[in-house]
Design a protein around this motif. Structure first.
Motif, PDB file in Angstrom:
ATOM      1  N   ARG A 233      34.301  48.093  45.754  1.00 18.81           N
ATOM      2  CA  ARG A 233      32.956  47.953  45.202  1.00 18.81           C
ATOM      3  C   ARG A 233      32.610  46.488  44.973  1.00 18.81           C
ATOM      4  O   ARG A 233      31.489  46.048  45.248  1.00 18.81           O
ATOM      5  CB  ARG A 233      32.843  48.734  43.890  1.00 18.81           C
ATOM      6  CG  ARG A 233      32.840  50.233  44.072  1.00 18.81           C
ATOM      7  CD  ARG A 233      31.670  50.672  44.938  1.00 18.81           C
ATOM      8  NE  ARG A 233      31.697  52.086  45.214  1.00 18.81           N
ATOM      9  CZ  ARG A 233      31.094  53.011  44.471  1.00 18.81           C
ATOM     10  NH1 ARG A 233      30.429  52.636  43.387  1.00 18.81           N
ATOM     11  NH2 ARG A 233      31.148  54.267  44.802  1.00 18.81           N
ATOM     12  N   CYS A 234      33.551  45.706  44.473  1.00 21.39           N
ATOM     13  CA  CYS A 234      33.294  44.285  44.236  1.00 21.39           C
ATOM     14  C   CYS A 234      33.127  43.525  45.553  1.00 21.39           C
ATOM     15  O   CYS A 234      32.336  42.582  45.639  1.00 21.39           O
ATOM     16  CB  CYS A 234      34.421  43.673  43.409  1.00 21.39           C
ATOM     17  SG  CYS A 234      34.483  44.251  41.689  1.00 21.39           S
ATOM     18  N   SER A 256      48.736  46.639  33.242  1.00 22.66           N
ATOM     19  CA  SER A 256      49.979  46.346  32.530  1.00 22.66           C
ATOM     20  C   SER A 256      50.367  44.886  32.629  1.00 22.66           C
ATOM     21  O   SER A 256      51.436  44.506  32.146  1.00 22.66           O
ATOM     22  CB  SER A 256      51.118  47.208  33.085  1.00 22.66           C
ATOM     23  OG  SER A 256      51.281  46.981  34.473  1.00 22.66           O
ATOM     24  N   GLY A 257      49.520  44.029  33.244  1.00 22.28           N
ATOM     25  CA  GLY A 257      49.854  42.623  33.427  1.00 22.28           C
ATOM     26  C   GLY A 257      48.838  41.721  32.777  1.00 22.28           C
ATOM     27  O   GLY A 257      47.948  42.150  32.037  1.00 22.28           O
ATOM     28  N   VAL A 258      48.989  40.443  33.074  1.00 22.71           N
ATOM     29  CA  VAL A 258      48.122  39.436  32.464  1.00 22.71           C
ATOM     30  C   VAL A 258      47.423  38.595  33.492  1.00 22.71           C
ATOM     31  O   VAL A 258      46.713  37.656  33.157  1.00 22.71           O
ATOM     32  CB  VAL A 258      48.943  38.522  31.517  1.00 22.71           C
ATOM     33  CG1 VAL A 258      49.484  39.307  30.351  1.00 22.71           C
ATOM     34  CG2 VAL A 258      50.066  37.824  32.273  1.00 22.71           C
ATOM     35  N   ASN A 259      47.653  38.865  34.790  1.00 19.91           N
ATOM     36  CA  ASN A 259      47.060  38.038  35.823  1.00 19.91           C
ATOM     37  C   ASN A 259      45.626  38.492  36.091  1.00 19.91           C
ATOM     38  O   ASN A 259      45.376  39.691  36.237  1.00 19.91           O
ATOM     39  CB  ASN A 259      47.865  38.131  37.126  1.00 19.91           C
ATOM     40  CG  ASN A 259      49.252  37.540  36.947  1.00 19.91           C
ATOM     41  OD1 ASN A 259      49.429  36.603  36.178  1.00 19.91           O
ATOM     42  ND2 ASN A 259      50.225  38.103  37.647  1.00 19.91           N
ATOM     43  N   ASN A 260      44.739  37.562  36.160  1.00 12.07           N
ATOM     44  CA  ASN A 260      43.331  37.829  36.468  1.00 12.07           C
ATOM     45  C   ASN A 260      43.078  37.561  37.940  1.00 12.07           C
ATOM     46  O   ASN A 260      43.607  36.621  38.511  1.00 12.07           O
ATOM     47  CB  ASN A 260      42.399  36.974  35.612  1.00 12.07           C
ATOM     48  CG  ASN A 260      42.504  37.345  34.140  1.00 12.07           C
ATOM     49  OD1 ASN A 260      43.120  38.342  33.795  1.00 12.07           O
ATOM     50  ND2 ASN A 260      41.887  36.534  33.294  1.00 12.07           N
ATOM     51  N   LEU A 261      42.235  38.403  38.531  1.00  7.81           N
ATOM     52  CA  LEU A 261      41.879  38.243  39.941  1.00  7.81           C
ATOM     53  C   LEU A 261      40.377  38.168  40.058  1.00  7.81           C
ATOM     54  O   LEU A 261      39.660  38.961  39.444  1.00  7.81           O
ATOM     55  CB  LEU A 261      42.389  39.422  40.767  1.00  7.81           C
ATOM     56  CG  LEU A 261      43.909  39.619  40.840  1.00  7.81           C
ATOM     57  CD1 LEU A 261      44.229  40.874  41.638  1.00  7.81           C
ATOM     58  CD2 LEU A 261      44.569  38.394  41.491  1.00  7.81           C
ATOM     59  N   ASP A 262      39.940  37.221  40.850  1.00  5.32           N
ATOM     60  CA  ASP A 262      38.511  37.130  41.159  1.00  5.32           C
ATOM     61  C   ASP A 262      38.175  38.243  42.143  1.00  5.32           C
ATOM     62  O   ASP A 262      38.799  38.346  43.197  1.00  5.32           O
ATOM     63  CB  ASP A 262      38.190  35.762  41.777  1.00  5.32           C
ATOM     64  CG  ASP A 262      36.687  35.552  41.935  1.00  5.32           C
ATOM     65  OD1 ASP A 262      35.951  36.555  41.811  1.00  5.32           O
ATOM     66  OD2 ASP A 262      36.292  34.403  42.169  1.00  5.32           O
ATOM     67  N   PRO A 263      37.211  39.148  41.871  1.00  6.70           N
ATOM     68  CA  PRO A 263      36.933  40.260  42.779  1.00  6.70           C
ATOM     69  C   PRO A 263      36.393  39.843  44.122  1.00  6.70           C
ATOM     70  O   PRO A 263      36.421  40.597  45.058  1.00  6.70           O
ATOM     71  CB  PRO A 263      35.878  41.079  42.020  1.00  6.70           C
ATOM     72  CG  PRO A 263      35.221  40.101  41.097  1.00  6.70           C
ATOM     73  CD  PRO A 263      36.318  39.142  40.701  1.00  6.70           C
ATOM     74  N   LYS A 264      35.924  38.580  44.252  1.00  7.68           N
ATOM     75  CA  LYS A 264      35.390  38.128  45.522  1.00  7.68           C
ATOM     76  C   LYS A 264      36.479  37.582  46.442  1.00  7.68           C
ATOM     77  O   LYS A 264      36.214  37.256  47.589  1.00  7.68           O
ATOM     78  CB  LYS A 264      34.337  37.038  45.283  1.00  7.68           C
ATOM     79  CG  LYS A 264      33.159  37.544  44.477  1.00  7.68           C
ATOM     80  CD  LYS A 264      32.150  36.422  44.248  1.00  7.68           C
ATOM     81  CE  LYS A 264      30.994  36.922  43.397  1.00  7.68           C
ATOM     82  NZ  LYS A 264      29.991  35.868  43.143  1.00  7.68           N
ATOM     83  N   GLN A 265      37.694  37.427  45.954  1.00  2.78           N
ATOM     84  CA  GLN A 265      38.782  36.887  46.759  1.00  2.78           C
ATOM     85  C   GLN A 265      39.524  38.024  47.466  1.00  2.78           C
ATOM     86  O   GLN A 265      39.564  39.132  46.997  1.00  2.78           O
ATOM     87  CB  GLN A 265      39.765  36.096  45.895  1.00  2.78           C
ATOM     88  CG  GLN A 265      39.116  34.831  45.299  1.00  2.78           C
ATOM     89  CD  GLN A 265      40.093  34.067  44.432  1.00  2.78           C
ATOM     90  OE1 GLN A 265      41.193  34.540  44.158  1.00  2.78           O
ATOM     91  NE2 GLN A 265      39.681  32.898  43.998  1.00  2.78           N
TER      92      GLN A 265
END
Length: 265
Positions: A233-234, A256-265
């Motif tokens: 969807r992103c 369950s983690g701490v890593n952020n992901l840019d939805p456009k990548q």
């Protein structure tokens, strides 16, 4: 193999239809259902208002041959020219100027042919003569074959086919525009089981309504989604909003983690 020789197979089938219909002065199955035949319009003298199809000879041998050359040979040569130019990438900017000019010429010819076909369609709707450019050039007109003939297809069947055809076209147009999550959000204020289903809705993915196998959080609202649902969807909509709260999604985070992901990548 069939895809490689698709143009040849189409030309062969068109030749068979021409050979056993127009060449022997017999109508095709579709033309026979409509009680039509071809007439040489050049041999019919203008007599004012006459009943179409009751007089006039059929096509001459020259008209039949030119009809075959235009419909079978012309369409085959054009299809092969288009596939060859596309395979050779004549339209690329890196190609030689001669190939580029040939590609531009093909595009212009195709545009002129489409414009002429559209103009012929408007004239046909107004006068009822010559469905396409080939028939107009050869003066081959479709007229009634017999003045007294029962209709092979009833009006009830034709109306039913028209209704279902228009209904299916409307669905094909509207279904891609509908968003199930937005419809659910629109109808959610009228739901009677909001309290009982709130806990279940929080754990289920709001897109596929299943329990996420790889749960991800939409940031900053932190609602749970399946990774695949949220990622697609992103990727499809850069300004995607959360299906629960309608807040813009700026990043993704594994549950369950701490890593952020840019939805456009």
């Amino acid at each position: 193999m069939l895809f490689q020789y698709e143009a040849e197979l189409d030309a062969f089938l068109e030749f068979l239809i021409w050979r056993f219909s127009i060449w022997v002065d017999k109508p095709t199955p579709g033309i026979a259902l409509m009680n039509l035949r071809y007439r040489d319009e050049r041999a019919v003298e203008p007599r004012g208002k006459v009943r179409t199809g009751l007089e006039g000879p059929g096509l001459t041998v020259a008209q039949k041959i030119w009809y075959c050359v235009a419909t079978v040979g012309g369409q085959y040569m054009w299809a092969r020219l288009q596939s060859f130019s596309a395979f050779r990438r004549w339209g690329d900017s890196e190609q030689r100027p001669l190939a580029r000019r040939a590609w531009m010429l093909i595009q212009r010819i195709e545009g002129l042919y489409k414009a002429a076909s559209f103009g012929n369609l408007l004239i046909f709707l107004y006068t009822g003569r010559f469905r396409n450019l080939i028939e107009r050039a050869l003066k081959a007109r479709l007229v009634y074959g017999s003045p007294n003939m029962n209709r092979a297809v009833s009006f009830e069947y034709m109306n039913r086919q028209l209704v279902w055809n228009e209904f299916s076209e409307m669905l094909l147009l509207l279904l891609p525009l509908l968003n199930s999550s937005s419809i659910r959000n629109l109808l959610s204020p009228f739901s009677k089981d909001k309290a009982s289903s709130s806990a279940e809705d929080d754990t289920a993915c709001p897109i596929c309504l299943a329990s996420p196998t790889i749960p991800f959080l939409a940031l900053p609202c932190q609602h749970r989604y399946c990774y695949y649902c949220l990622r697609t969807r992103c990727a499809a909509t850069p300004s995607f909003r959360c299906s629960r709260c309608s807040e813009p999604v700026t990043a993704m985070q594994r549950h369950s983690g701490v890593n952020n992901l840019d939805p456009k990548q």
